[in-house]
Design an enzyme around this catalytic site. Structure first.
Site, PDB file in Angstrom:
ATOM      1  N   CYS A 107      29.891 -17.569  23.582  1.00 49.49           N
ATOM      2  CA  CYS A 107      30.294 -16.177  23.359  1.00 49.49           C
ATOM      3  C   CYS A 107      31.473 -16.032  22.411  1.00 49.49           C
ATOM      4  O   CYS A 107      31.478 -15.144  21.550  1.00 49.49           O
ATOM      5  CB  CYS A 107      30.549 -15.474  24.681  1.00 49.49           C
ATOM      6  SG  CYS A 107      31.985 -16.077  25.623  1.00 49.49           S
TER       7      CYS A 107
ATOM      8  N   HIS B 215      34.188 -13.285  29.164  1.00 42.11           N
ATOM      9  CA  HIS B 215      33.178 -13.047  28.141  1.00 42.11           C
ATOM     10  C   HIS B 215      33.870 -12.397  26.954  1.00 42.11           C
ATOM     11  O   HIS B 215      34.773 -11.565  27.120  1.00 42.11           O
ATOM     12  CB  HIS B 215      32.061 -12.147  28.671  1.00 42.11           C
ATOM     13  CG  HIS B 215      30.966 -11.913  27.678  1.00 42.11           C
ATOM     14  ND1 HIS B 215      30.432 -12.935  26.920  1.00 42.11           N
ATOM     15  CD2 HIS B 215      30.317 -10.788  27.295  1.00 42.11           C
ATOM     16  CE1 HIS B 215      29.493 -12.441  26.129  1.00 42.11           C
ATOM     17  NE2 HIS B 215      29.418 -11.145  26.331  1.00 42.11           N
TER      18      HIS B 215
ATOM     19  N   ASP C  32      28.445  -6.684  20.799  1.00 40.23           N
ATOM     20  CA  ASP C  32      28.375  -8.011  21.401  1.00 40.23           C
ATOM     21  C   ASP C  32      27.214  -8.789  20.789  1.00 40.23           C
ATOM     22  O   ASP C  32      26.048  -8.509  21.074  1.00 40.23           O
ATOM     23  CB  ASP C  32      28.189  -7.884  22.909  1.00 40.23           C
ATOM     24  CG  ASP C  32      28.344  -9.220  23.622  1.00 40.23           C
ATOM     25  OD1 ASP C  32      28.418 -10.257  22.928  1.00 40.23           O
ATOM     26  OD2 ASP C  32      28.383  -9.232  24.862  1.00 40.23           O
TER      27      ASP C  32
END
Length: 695
Positions: A274, A332, A355
């Protein structure tokens, strides 16, 4: 009479790059400008001089099959809504006239061709062709990416280094990263992302038209950073097996990744997780002119069934088991981009969540956003794009369930754990900024998890704060029987014992005998824990209303070969021998790695284009020898990252490595180092900010 001829166009690159704040983007011979602001070109003529009374000039601007024609006027008032061009008669040089050209604030981003055509009274036509790149303009008030403060523009567009925050909310790890937007080949790679996208391949004309909108641009980039649906930049890998590529922990900047993607003819670079996806997207958006920052959400929920509830399961001896498709990542990382949202109304302008990590499909592809942060805070789940998914990531409830042979023995409900801390880097300084309150209504904007508690049966409680204060707070007083609290005495540090306290309260006016089970498991930040590596079991006798405090520790020799860069899931379960009531308290935490120390030889005289030196120092805190690979990088300081192999270093030993570097850009730059220690599966990092002065 002598003919009027256009020999070529001087793009006045140095002047225009400086005026448009694009110095360093692309090659030194390329013109890169921003929309909504004029740039100047000079026409070199052969033959007779330019005569404004009889000669006319027209500018043709082309992006693929799209084009616009702007007659060159003598009026300096340029339109913000269409391409325009003018000459200043007061300063006209007839043999080398200058033309000021301005793109509308709604012009698409991309690689343009520019034709300058001249017409004489005799109808003669002469022309010449050149190229330039056009970007968004956060300095222009009419641009949809305008951000009103200069320090924010410096940070979110021009800053080529930063910090990514990882670990846990109670023990944050600051990871240095080179965004590399001014490094060789990076601008070209970012523009190639747009040209390789499925949208461009499907219909180039429509894609070019839509590139005027940062909502569209950011959505395309979000999908193209991962390789799930297209020829995207990065392939994700969370298996722990990185033999076919690079361990995500070893990347130090975006430039190597983007250049490798282009060199491989757009095959996915292996591998990303991530923070790598987010950091590379931040680079691309900054290059395109869209203000962007990297954001970390600690205890980030992945709600697969959209019920805003995450279930976690434990055995009655404190072993965490995988019993749900839902999950909570200890952290995250995504990005926020700044833009107006005319599609949603001005109330949704500002920071937008995007994202690029492939989790769920949005509109049929793996991307996420742009979801307005304001919409997430107000839970406007009726709005596009992906607002419900982001709401769950920061606001879901956690139900912790104790199971025994399929039977539910107890349930703990926690409404504060998810989204415990949301943060980014402070503008202008290498430290953390808390933005939790932008995403959710919180009692304290510095809220983080410091302890977890629960009562017997279905009663529950939890505490959260961002400090060293270990005072506990209960969210519920409805539980019967006993309460148990689990608190770390201090943030765990590599090479030192993990010290923690179990506090047990008998709430009833009768004695109790309790079984106590303590269990520690290693876990990756986004996975369920692995097998138990430490446990303890025993009995506790409690008098009526008695409070007992039990001190515990896990020694370095018990965890350092198991944990590495992983985290620890620690749980305590109490069982009332008489009533079989259960009480559970849990904590997930990381162990702070040692740090590398970087010292600049003469930090007060670092000058551009003059060789400098630095020393990196590491002291081994582990109980046995370690060896590894040291990687040193720095945007604007080192052209390509430098790698050294560190031979075995005894426990407690110290090693130093010297590095020479030559700054290429003036300003505040980051020199950073990563030491990969495969013996203990750990990465040790350090960074130093370097103030580079002009010569």
């Amino acid at each position: 009479m002598e003919e009027f001829k256009l020999q070529n166009v001087n793009l006045e690159i140095s002047e225009n790059l400086s005026r448009h704040r694009t110095e360093g983007l692309g090659s030194s011979k390329a013109l890169v400008v921003r929309r909504g602001a004029p740039f100047r070109v000079s026409l070199r003529l052969n033959g007779r001089p330019f005569d404004p009374k009889t000669d006319q000039l027209k500018i043709k601007i082309m992006l693929g099959r799209l084009y616009a024609i702007a007659p060159v006027t003598y009026n300096p008032d340029m339109s913000p809504s269409k391409w325009s061009a003018y000459m200043d008669l007061a300063s006209l040089n007839p043999q080398q006239p200058s033309v000021h050209i301005c793109a509308p604030t709604s012009a698409p981003v991309g690689r343009y061709r520019l034709v300058v055509a001249g017409f004489t009274k005799d109808g003669q036509r002469v022309s010449t062709l050149c190229k330039f790149t056009l970007l968004c303009n956060p300095w222009c008030k009419e641009d949809s990416v305008y951000i009103p403060f200069e320090d924010q523009r410096e940070e979110y567009i021009l800053n080529d280094s930063g910090l990514l925050f990882m670990g846990t909310a109670m023990n944050i790890v600051s990871r240095p990263w080179s965004f590399d937007q001014f490094e060789s080949g990076v601008l070209e790679a970012c523009l190639n992302i747009l040209d390789v996208s499925p949208q461009h391949k499907q219909n180039r004309r429509i894609d070019h038209m839509n590139r005027n909108d940062p909502v569209y641009l950011s959505r395309v980039v979000s999908a193209m950073i991962n390789s799930q649906d297209d020829q995207g930049v990065l392939k994700g890998n969370w298996t722990g097996d990185f033999k076919e590529g690079m361990n995500p922990a070893m990347w130090t900047g975006s430039g190597d990744i983007l250049r490798q993607w282009v060199k491989s003819e757009y095959s996915a670079v292996k591998y990303g997780q991530c923070w790598v996806f987010a950091a590379v997207m931040c680079t691309v958006m900054r290059v395109l002119g869209v203000p962007c920052r990297v954001v970390t959400n600690f205890n980030s929920a992945h709600d697969t069934n959209n019920n805003l509830v995450i279930e976690e399961y434990y055995t009655k001896t404190g072993l965490k088991i995988n019993g749900s498709k839902d999950s909570i990542w200890n952290f995250h990382v995504w990005v926020e981009c700044w833009m107006s949202r005319p599609d949603l109304g001005s109330a949704m302008d500002g920071w937008q969540v995007l994202d690029p990590t492939p989790q769920e499909r949005s509109g049929g592809v793996f991307c996420c956003g742009p979801a307005p942060v304001k919409a997430v805070r107000d839970r406007r789940i009726d709005l596009i794009y992906d607002v419900p998914f982001v709401c769950a990531e920061v606001n879901a409830d956690v139900h912790t369930i104790i199971l025994d042979q399929g039977k539910v023995l107890g349930v703990n409900k926690d409404t504060e754990r998810v989204g415990a801390l949301i943060c980014t880097k402070v503008v202008g300084f290498p430290r953390i900024q808390t933005i939790t309150g932008d995403y959710k209504h919180v009692k304290s904007p510095m809220s983080t998890i410091s302890s977890r508690s629960s009562g017997s049966g279905s009663g529950s409680g939890s505490g959260s704060r961002h400090s060293d204060d270990s005072t506990l707070r209960r969210a519920s007083t409805t539980s019967k029987g006993v309460l148990v609290f689990l608190t770390l005495d201090k943030a765990p540090v590599c090479g030192q014992p993990i010290l923690f306290t179990v506090k047990v309260i008998n709430k009833q006016n009768k004695p109790k005998r309790l079984k106590i089970h303590l269990n520690a498991q290693a876990k990756e930040y986004n996975h369920s824990p692995s097998d138990t590596f430490w446990e303890s079991h025993g009995l506790i006798d409690m008098g009526p209303g008695e409070v007992k405090v039990v001190q515990q520790q896990i020694l370095p020799v018990q965890y350092e070969d198991v944990v590495g860069d992983d985290l620890i899931n620690l749980a305590v379960v109490l069982e009332d021998v008489a009533s079989q009531e259960q009480a559970l308290a849990t904590e997930e935490f990381n162990i702070a790695s040692p740090e590398l120390t970087i010292k600049i030889a003469d930090k007060n005289s670092v000058v551009v284009h003059r060789e400098q030196s630095a020393t990196v120092t590491f002291t081994n805190p582990f109980s046995h020898p370690v060896s590894g690979v040291l990687i040193i990088a720095g945007a604007g300081l080192i052209k390509e990252r430098v790698t050294f192999r560190m031979p075995p270093l005894r426990a407690g030993g110290t090693v130093q490595q010297s590095i020479a570097f030559t700054p290429r850009m003036v300003g505040s730059k980051m020199l950073h180092a990563n030491l990969m220690l495969p013996d203990v599966r750990c990465t040790v990092r350090g960074f130093k900010m370097v103030a580079v002065k002009s010569s």
